[in-house]
Design a protein around this motif. Sequence first.
Motif, PDB file in Angstrom:
ATOM      1  N   ILE A   1       0.869  -1.170   0.000  1.00 27.90           N
ATOM      2  CA  ILE A   1       0.000   0.000   0.000  1.00 27.90           C
ATOM      3  C   ILE A   1       0.907   1.220   0.000  1.00 27.90           C
ATOM      4  N   LYS A   2       0.438   2.332  -0.566  1.00 22.70           N
ATOM      5  CA  LYS A   2       1.303   3.508  -0.641  1.00 22.70           C
ATOM      6  C   LYS A   2       0.488   4.763  -0.899  1.00 22.70           C
ATOM      7  N   ASN A   3       1.122   5.877  -0.560  1.00 23.73           N
ATOM      8  CA  ASN A   3       0.619   7.189  -0.935  1.00 23.73           C
ATOM      9  C   ASN A   3       1.817   8.017  -1.392  1.00 23.73           C
ATOM     10  N   SER A   4       1.690   9.304  -1.446  1.00 23.13           N
ATOM     11  CA  SER A   4       2.789  10.140  -1.954  1.00 23.13           C
ATOM     12  C   SER A   4       3.932  10.271  -0.959  1.00 23.13           C
ATOM     13  N   ILE A   5       3.734   9.819   0.288  1.00 23.44           N
ATOM     14  CA  ILE A   5       4.738  10.002   1.339  1.00 23.44           C
ATOM     15  C   ILE A   5       5.407   8.691   1.725  1.00 23.44           C
ATOM     16  N   LEU A   6       4.629   7.593   1.842  1.00 19.09           N
ATOM     17  CA  LEU A   6       5.150   6.320   2.334  1.00 19.09           C
ATOM     18  C   LEU A   6       4.747   5.177   1.414  1.00 19.09           C
TER      19      LEU A   6
ATOM     20  N   GLU B   1      -8.655  -9.827   3.286  1.00 14.66           N
ATOM     21  CA  GLU B   1     -10.107  -9.656   3.231  1.00 14.66           C
ATOM     22  C   GLU B   1     -10.496  -8.539   2.281  1.00 14.66           C
ATOM     23  N   ARG B   2      -9.734  -7.454   2.302  1.00 14.46           N
ATOM     24  CA  ARG B   2      -9.971  -6.360   1.354  1.00 14.46           C
ATOM     25  C   ARG B   2      -8.710  -5.515   1.239  1.00 14.46           C
ATOM     26  N   GLN B   3      -8.553  -4.872   0.084  1.00 15.69           N
ATOM     27  CA  GLN B   3      -7.377  -4.051  -0.169  1.00 15.69           C
ATOM     28  C   GLN B   3      -7.755  -2.872  -1.044  1.00 15.69           C
ATOM     29  N   ALA B   4      -7.200  -1.708  -0.730  1.00 18.32           N
ATOM     30  CA  ALA B   4      -7.302  -0.514  -1.555  1.00 18.32           C
ATOM     31  C   ALA B   4      -5.898   0.069  -1.697  1.00 18.32           C
ATOM     32  N   ALA B   5      -5.779   1.179  -2.377  1.00 14.24           N
ATOM     33  CA  ALA B   5      -4.456   1.749  -2.635  1.00 14.24           C
ATOM     34  C   ALA B   5      -3.717   2.093  -1.347  1.00 14.24           C
ATOM     35  N   GLU B   6      -4.463   2.565  -0.324  1.00 18.24           N
ATOM     36  CA  GLU B   6      -3.828   3.057   0.892  1.00 18.24           C
ATOM     37  C   GLU B   6      -4.232   2.283   2.133  1.00 18.24           C
ATOM     38  N   SER B   7      -4.899   1.133   1.970  1.00 14.59           N
ATOM     39  CA  SER B   7      -5.276   0.343   3.141  1.00 14.59           C
ATOM     40  C   SER B   7      -5.407  -1.125   2.752  1.00 14.59           C
TER      41      SER B   7
ATOM     42  N   LEU C   1      -3.056   4.061   5.609  1.00 17.21           N
ATOM     43  CA  LEU C   1      -2.165   5.210   5.467  1.00 17.21           C
ATOM     44  C   LEU C   1      -2.952   6.512   5.470  1.00 17.21           C
ATOM     45  N   LEU C   2      -2.472   7.472   6.255  1.00 21.08           N
ATOM     46  CA  LEU C   2      -3.015   8.828   6.282  1.00 21.08           C
ATOM     47  C   LEU C   2      -1.824   9.783   6.270  1.00 21.08           C
ATOM     48  N   ASN C   3      -1.474  10.274   5.094  1.00 20.30           N
ATOM     49  CA  ASN C   3      -0.296  11.128   4.941  1.00 20.30           C
ATOM     50  C   ASN C   3       0.948  10.391   5.444  1.00 20.30           C
ATOM     51  N   ASN C   4       1.640  10.931   6.463  1.00 22.41           N
ATOM     52  CA  ASN C   4       2.863  10.275   6.966  1.00 22.41           C
ATOM     53  C   ASN C   4       2.580   9.343   8.144  1.00 22.41           C
TER      54      ASN C   4
END
Length: 295
Positions: free
Chosen positions: A5-10, A84-90, A117-120
């Motif tokens: 999982i990832k976002n722009s920070i991690l 069970e479930r997956q999204a881009a950030e969780s 993930l929530l930002n950093n």
Amino acid sequence: MDYTIKNSILQVVISSKGAEIQSIKSQHNGYEYIWQADPNVWGRHAPVLFPIVGRLKDDEYTYQGKTYHMAQHGFARDLEFTVERQAAESITFLLHDTEQTREIYPFKFELRVNYNLLNNLLEENFTVTNKSAGEMIFGIGGHPGFNIPTTKAITKEDYYFCTQPSVARIQIPLKGAYLDWSNRSLASTNSLITLSDHLFKNDALIFQLHGHDNKVSLRTETSDFHVNVWLRNAPFVGVWSQYPKTADYVCIEPWWGIADREDTSGKLEEKYGMNHLEPGAEFHAGFGMAFHDKN
């Protein structure tokens, strides 16, 4: 299997084995925040501790008159979870009881481990559901190991722990693997605790927490690097690194459970620090890890 999982920070990598974090990297500079499981020192990254935290006296307990054997920190860290479930950030991992788990832990359960993930900030959330006909007794906790960036100019001793709120807390020492309950004392967690290898010569530092929110931070004055671990309603926190084998990492461990006391009766029904869950009920707990780049 590993999942990302990832976002722009991690960017976070988690294995389905044990639902254990394998990596947390900065998208800014590629720095690896998580200890990379050197088997010559400590061969894990960030295990999930369930259905016990710490060690049982003689690695056994009794429940309703029957004796069961279980190793330190329980079995979840060594079992395969399903996604069970997956999204881009969780992502949410699920573990069920099996015939094999019931041989050492006689309860039916569902354990969900969610990462978000929530930002950093990376949240690690636990949901335990009691699928048994009677009361379920368990402990649960996190055990993330954080890399400590050192250079010729920055050493491990340049780092320190600080806690918020800034108050004194009860420290529970260990005698061997068990709680030395009679020698617990008031610790100065309202001041800074300098990090060193010898800090862990008597094993983990264990503190009893009070109040809904506590924060333990790993910091240094020599750079902007720091890690904040937010503990939501956790009754205990352990701070630990391997000793006498040492390396540049440290664990900050939120616990909803704890090792056996030296004077334990061995009965699960009487074990200190455990959670008791009614049939069909859910238990929710979790913590957050916020990461800040070094210079």
